[in-house]
Motif scaffolding. Structure first.
Motif, PDB file in Angstrom:
ATOM      1  N   ARG A 146       9.123  -3.583   6.681  1.00  0.00           N
ATOM      2  CA  ARG A 146       8.626  -2.264   6.222  1.00  0.00           C
ATOM      3  C   ARG A 146       8.676  -2.233   4.705  1.00  0.00           C
ATOM      4  NH1 ARG A 146      11.139   0.691  10.307  1.00  0.00           N
ATOM      5  NH2 ARG A 146      12.864   1.011   9.090  1.00  0.00           N
ATOM      6  N   LYS A 147       9.668  -2.808   4.264  1.00  0.00           N
ATOM      7  CA  LYS A 147      10.056  -3.107   2.714  1.00  0.00           C
ATOM      8  C   LYS A 147       9.071  -4.143   1.964  1.00  0.00           C
ATOM      9  CE  LYS A 147      13.830  -3.608  -0.599  1.00  0.00           C
ATOM     10  NZ  LYS A 147      14.896  -4.064  -0.952  1.00  0.00           N
ATOM     11  N   LYS A 148       8.821  -5.130   2.710  1.00  0.00           N
ATOM     12  CA  LYS A 148       7.647  -5.942   2.434  1.00  0.00           C
ATOM     13  C   LYS A 148       6.439  -5.637   2.398  1.00  0.00           C
ATOM     14  CE  LYS A 148       9.765 -10.595   3.774  1.00  0.00           C
ATOM     15  NZ  LYS A 148       9.685 -11.653   4.646  1.00  0.00           N
ATOM     16  N   GLU A 149       6.046  -4.693   3.459  1.00  0.00           N
ATOM     17  CA  GLU A 149       4.756  -4.435   3.339  1.00  0.00           C
ATOM     18  C   GLU A 149       4.575  -3.158   2.379  1.00  0.00           C
ATOM     19  OE1 GLU A 149       1.028  -3.406   4.614  1.00  0.00           O
ATOM     20  OE2 GLU A 149       2.144  -5.240   5.310  1.00  0.00           O
ATOM     21  N   LYS A 150       5.630  -2.385   2.016  1.00  0.00           N
ATOM     22  CA  LYS A 150       5.578  -1.438   1.018  1.00  0.00           C
ATOM     23  C   LYS A 150       5.350  -2.165  -0.217  1.00  0.00           C
ATOM     24  CE  LYS A 150       8.043   2.489  -0.874  1.00  0.00           C
ATOM     25  NZ  LYS A 150       9.586   3.308  -0.751  1.00  0.00           N
ATOM     26  N   SER A 151       6.128  -3.157  -0.341  1.00  0.00           N
ATOM     27  CA  SER A 151       6.106  -4.116  -1.749  1.00  0.00           C
ATOM     28  C   SER A 151       4.544  -4.545  -1.923  1.00  0.00           C
ATOM     29  CB  SER A 151       7.115  -5.097  -1.701  1.00  0.00           C
ATOM     30  OG  SER A 151       7.096  -5.760  -3.001  1.00  0.00           O
ATOM     31  N   ARG A 152       4.237  -5.055  -0.809  1.00  0.00           N
ATOM     32  CA  ARG A 152       2.544  -5.677  -0.804  1.00  0.00           C
ATOM     33  C   ARG A 152       1.736  -4.514  -1.176  1.00  0.00           C
ATOM     34  NH1 ARG A 152      -1.609  -5.862   1.909  1.00  0.00           N
ATOM     35  NH2 ARG A 152      -0.803  -4.922   3.623  1.00  0.00           N
ATOM     36  N   ARG A 153       1.788  -3.310  -0.472  1.00  0.00           N
ATOM     37  CA  ARG A 153       1.039  -2.500  -1.003  1.00  0.00           C
ATOM     38  C   ARG A 153       0.871  -1.759  -2.273  1.00  0.00           C
ATOM     39  NH1 ARG A 153       2.511   1.805   2.720  1.00  0.00           N
ATOM     40  NH2 ARG A 153       3.449   0.560   4.099  1.00  0.00           N
ATOM     41  N   LYS A 154       2.112  -2.023  -2.810  1.00  0.00           N
ATOM     42  CA  LYS A 154       2.442  -1.374  -4.273  1.00  0.00           C
ATOM     43  C   LYS A 154       1.789  -2.394  -5.169  1.00  0.00           C
ATOM     44  CE  LYS A 154       6.173  -1.170  -7.322  1.00  0.00           C
ATOM     45  NZ  LYS A 154       7.558  -1.407  -7.697  1.00  0.00           N
ATOM     46  N   TYR A 155       2.005  -3.913  -5.031  1.00  0.00           N
ATOM     47  CA  TYR A 155       1.277  -4.635  -6.015  1.00  0.00           C
ATOM     48  C   TYR A 155      -0.009  -4.672  -5.759  1.00  0.00           C
ATOM     49  CZ  TYR A 155       5.943  -5.994  -7.541  1.00  0.00           C
ATOM     50  OH  TYR A 155       7.148  -6.031  -8.024  1.00  0.00           O
ATOM     51  N   GLN A 156      -0.593  -4.319  -4.534  1.00  0.00           N
ATOM     52  CA  GLN A 156      -2.117  -4.447  -4.284  1.00  0.00           C
ATOM     53  C   GLN A 156      -2.555  -3.280  -4.988  1.00  0.00           C
ATOM     54  OE1 GLN A 156      -3.051  -3.809  -0.030  1.00  0.00           O
ATOM     55  NE2 GLN A 156      -4.627  -5.598  -0.472  1.00  0.00           N
ATOM     56  N   GLN A 157      -2.089  -2.150  -5.187  1.00  0.00           N
ATOM     57  CA  GLN A 157      -2.534  -1.061  -5.890  1.00  0.00           C
ATOM     58  C   GLN A 157      -2.286  -1.196  -7.097  1.00  0.00           C
ATOM     59  OE1 GLN A 157      -0.178   2.045  -4.479  1.00  0.00           O
ATOM     60  NE2 GLN A 157      -1.338   2.676  -2.625  1.00  0.00           N
ATOM     61  N   LEU A 158      -1.122  -1.872  -7.699  1.00  0.00           N
ATOM     62  CA  LEU A 158      -1.330  -2.140  -9.018  1.00  0.00           C
ATOM     63  C   LEU A 158      -2.257  -3.050  -9.550  1.00  0.00           C
ATOM     64  CD1 LEU A 158       2.827  -2.724  -9.457  1.00  0.00           C
ATOM     65  CD2 LEU A 158       1.026  -0.854 -10.469  1.00  0.00           C
ATOM     66  N   LYS A 159      -2.842  -4.086  -8.660  1.00  0.00           N
ATOM     67  CA  LYS A 159      -3.657  -5.183  -9.040  1.00  0.00           C
ATOM     68  C   LYS A 159      -5.109  -4.336  -9.137  1.00  0.00           C
ATOM     69  CE  LYS A 159      -5.687  -9.425  -7.300  1.00  0.00           C
ATOM     70  NZ  LYS A 159      -5.718 -10.237  -6.186  1.00  0.00           N
ATOM     71  N   LEU A 160      -5.290  -3.378  -8.198  1.00  0.00           N
ATOM     72  CA  LEU A 160      -6.615  -2.795  -8.257  1.00  0.00           C
ATOM     73  C   LEU A 160      -6.609  -1.785  -9.447  1.00  0.00           C
ATOM     74  CD1 LEU A 160      -7.095  -1.527  -4.762  1.00  0.00           C
ATOM     75  CD2 LEU A 160      -8.282  -3.340  -5.766  1.00  0.00           C
ATOM     76  N   ILE A 161      -5.366  -1.133  -9.949  1.00  0.00           N
ATOM     77  CA  ILE A 161      -5.592  -0.450 -11.070  1.00  0.00           C
ATOM     78  C   ILE A 161      -5.703  -1.168 -12.402  1.00  0.00           C
ATOM     79  CG2 ILE A 161      -3.939   0.888 -12.457  1.00  0.00           C
ATOM     80  CD1 ILE A 161      -2.968   2.338 -10.005  1.00  0.00           C
ATOM     81  N   LYS A 162      -4.990  -2.453 -12.354  1.00  0.00           N
ATOM     82  CA  LYS A 162      -5.080  -3.377 -13.511  1.00  0.00           C
ATOM     83  C   LYS A 162      -6.667  -3.736 -13.546  1.00  0.00           C
ATOM     84  CE  LYS A 162      -3.195  -7.497 -15.464  1.00  0.00           C
ATOM     85  NZ  LYS A 162      -2.194  -8.412 -15.171  1.00  0.00           N
ATOM     86  N   GLU A 163      -7.472  -4.204 -12.268  1.00  0.00           N
ATOM     87  CA  GLU A 163      -8.619  -4.585 -12.486  1.00  0.00           C
ATOM     88  C   GLU A 163      -9.414  -3.517 -12.874  1.00  0.00           C
ATOM     89  OE1 GLU A 163      -9.495  -5.787  -8.707  1.00  0.00           O
ATOM     90  OE2 GLU A 163      -8.565  -7.964  -8.747  1.00  0.00           O
ATOM     91  N   GLY A 164      -9.199  -2.072 -12.518  1.00  0.00           N
ATOM     92  CA  GLY A 164      -9.829  -0.968 -13.059  1.00  0.00           C
ATOM     93  C   GLY A 164      -9.864  -0.719 -14.329  1.00  0.00           C
TER      94      GLY A 164
END
Length: 190
Positions: A146-164
């Protein structure tokens, strides 16, 4: 006691608390309900309910079923360790399981530790996947996932925000270039 009724009852109970931080209690209840609100699979629900380890199935060891020997220690420590008989060899006669323990310099501590290790071994033998140790490993593994999944989602969101954000910066720079051209045009007109 169903879903929301239970939630309301817990919140009411929290209002009566005297010696516990009420805000912590409310956050904890909300977090647990939020985390588990989408569970529909029976196994997932059972897993969440089974988080509290039931130790009632752990076998009890009788002293008459044990054979205990005190042997000389081993490992680092030199002559002081090698000459004293503070290591424990403990054998469970009915099952044939045995444990050697020399984790501390104290004989009494080693006896206690050896009994704990023997109970764990016997529990693993008797209960298999339902043993306390295996259930704890499953819980720890699920938490880690669960922690890995949460971290993965967090970095995925940060990546989308950064691209945006990069696109926004590009748009801003194009707008500033246009503003600069307009300003030049205004200067030329003067």
């Amino acid at each position: 006691m169903r879903g929301t009724g239970l939630y309301k009852q817990l919140i009411r109970y929290g209002q009566q608390l005297q010696y516990t931080d009420k805000h912590f209690f409310y956050r904890r209840i909300r977090a647990e309900f939020e985390q588990n609100k989408n569970l529909q699979d029976k196994q997932a629900i059972q897993f969440q309910l089974g988080k509290k380890l039931d130790k009632s199935q752990v076998p009890v060891i009788q002293e008459k079923d044990l054979e205990e020997k005190f042997v000389r220690g081993w490992g680092p420590g030199g002559q002081a360790v090698n000459t004293t008989s503070n290591a424990v060899f403990l054998r469970h006669i009915p099952s044939g399981l045995f444990v050697k323990c020399h984790e501390s310099r104290s004989l009494e501590n080693n006896r206690k530790i050896a009994r704990k290790h023997l109970i764990t071994k016997l529990d693993n033998l008797v209960n298999g996947l339902d043993s306390v140790e295996n259930r704890q490993k499953a819980i720890d593994s699920a938490k880690k996932e669960r922690k890995k999944e949460k971290s993965r989602r967090k970095y995925q969101q940060l990546k989308l925000i950064k691209e945006g954000g990069v696109e926004e910066k590009e748009n801003n720079s194009e707008e500033s270039n246009e503003l600069g051209k307009n300003d030049l045009d205004k200067l030329d007109e003067k």
